[in-house]
Design an enzyme around this catalytic site. Structure first.
Site, mmCIF file in Angstrom:
data_model
loop_
_atom_site.group_PDB
_atom_site.id
_atom_site.type_symbol
_atom_site.label_atom_id
_atom_site.label_comp_id
_atom_site.label_asym_id
_atom_site.label_seq_id
_atom_site.Cartn_x
_atom_site.Cartn_y
_atom_site.Cartn_z
ATOM 1 N N GLU A 162 0.837 -1.203 0.000
ATOM 2 C CA GLU A 162 0.000 0.000 0.000
ATOM 3 C C GLU A 162 0.873 1.255 0.000
ATOM 4 O O GLU A 162 0.606 2.217 -0.731
ATOM 5 C CB GLU A 162 -0.905 -0.008 1.228
ATOM 6 N N ASP A 218 0.825 3.919 -3.153
ATOM 7 C CA ASP A 218 0.473 5.331 -3.022
ATOM 8 C C ASP A 218 1.442 6.194 -3.820
ATOM 9 O O ASP A 218 1.034 7.122 -4.532
ATOM 10 C CB ASP A 218 0.483 5.717 -1.544
ATOM 11 N N ASP A 224 -7.060 1.443 0.254
ATOM 12 C CA ASP A 224 -5.709 0.963 0.570
ATOM 13 C C ASP A 224 -5.366 -0.301 -0.222
ATOM 14 O O ASP A 224 -4.234 -0.459 -0.699
ATOM 15 C CB ASP A 224 -5.596 0.666 2.065
ATOM 16 N N GLU A 232 -4.402 0.486 -3.788
ATOM 17 C CA GLU A 232 -3.021 0.954 -3.873
ATOM 18 C C GLU A 232 -2.047 -0.217 -3.777
ATOM 19 O O GLU A 232 -1.041 -0.253 -4.504
ATOM 20 C CB GLU A 232 -2.747 1.973 -2.768
#
EC number: 3.1.26.3
Length: 242
Positions: free
Chosen positions: A49, A53, A122, A125
């Site tokens: 995650e 991002d 999340d 990502e």
């Protein structure tokens, strides 16, 4: 359908076929699953995650620069914030039916984890990070361009421009909730001038810290001015949560 089933369908929706399905599997492992299954020699998706991002931010920045070469940094940052936020990531995760593939602990399952916006965002990502690790930058750029197509096609740019109509307070709240899990608070700093012609000075505060200030002829206008400055500060990486 078991969470581990249907991975071929997910890959078809992504338009990407994994060389190492172990990376895909890891992107779907929530920490609650491992907490309840400590005997498993696996990793959860949290570090993916973190990487995802960064990969998503890079990709969207790249596409926006291609799409809108005449936009300044502030406009590009506003567009990126309008695209990369929990609401939009959750929307895409729902379109992929991502929640159904997640490996969750029983407690998380019982509290509706498969439908939680933050968990879905999340996990998306993490999924993008797994594609990056499996296929490289070009592969993940292709997937992100496909998933965010409504924003990134030139003939559909009005969808992106429409995001600019959002007020600054809304944009700031979406950004701070996505990045810091915090909601900004607006505090009156001072008032100046006679009653019939006052100027209000407002501060926007995050976790007890003054992020930015703004002025206006009404408290609402002053809040908007403060939020606009706060967005610029965050976009320039000039503020950090101590």
């Amino acid at each position: 359908m078991k969470p581990s089933d249907g991975l071929e369908a997910l890959q078809n929706l992504l338009g990407y076929r994994f060389g190492d399905e172990g990376l895909l599997h890891r992107a779907l492992v929530h920490r609650s699953y491992l907490h309840e299954n400590p005997h498993l020699d696996e990793k959860d998706n949290e570090t993916l995650e973190f990487l995802g991002d960064a990969v998503l931010g890079l990709a969207i920045s790249h596409f926006l620069l291609e799409q809108f070469p005449d936009y300044n940094e502030g406009e590009l940052s506003r567009l990126r914030s309008a695209i990369v936020n929990e609401r939009e990531l959750t929307r895409i995760a729902v379109e992929l039916n991502l929640g159904e593939y997640l490996l969750l602990g029983k407690g998380e399952e019982m509290t509706g984890g498969r439908r939680k916006a933050s968990l879905l965002a999340d996990s998306l990502e993490a999924l993008l990070a797994s594609i990056y690790l499996d296929g490289g930058l070009d592969a993940v750029l292709g997937v992100i361009k496909k998933l965010f197509d409504v924003y990134l096609r030139f003939e559909k740019r009005e969808h992106v421009l429409k995001a600019l109509d959002k007020d600054y307070k809304t944009q700031l709240q979406e950004l701070t909730q996505a990045r810091y899990k915090l909601t900004p608070v607006y505090v009156l700093d001072r008032e100046e001038g006679p009653d019939h012609d006052k100027t209000f000075h407002m501060n926007v505060v995050l976790e007890g810290q003054v992020l930015a200030g703004g002025s206006g002829k009404s408290k609402k206008d002053a809040q908007q001015a403060a939020a606009e400055k706060a967005l610029q500060i965050i976009a320039a990486d000039s503020w950090s949560l101590d």
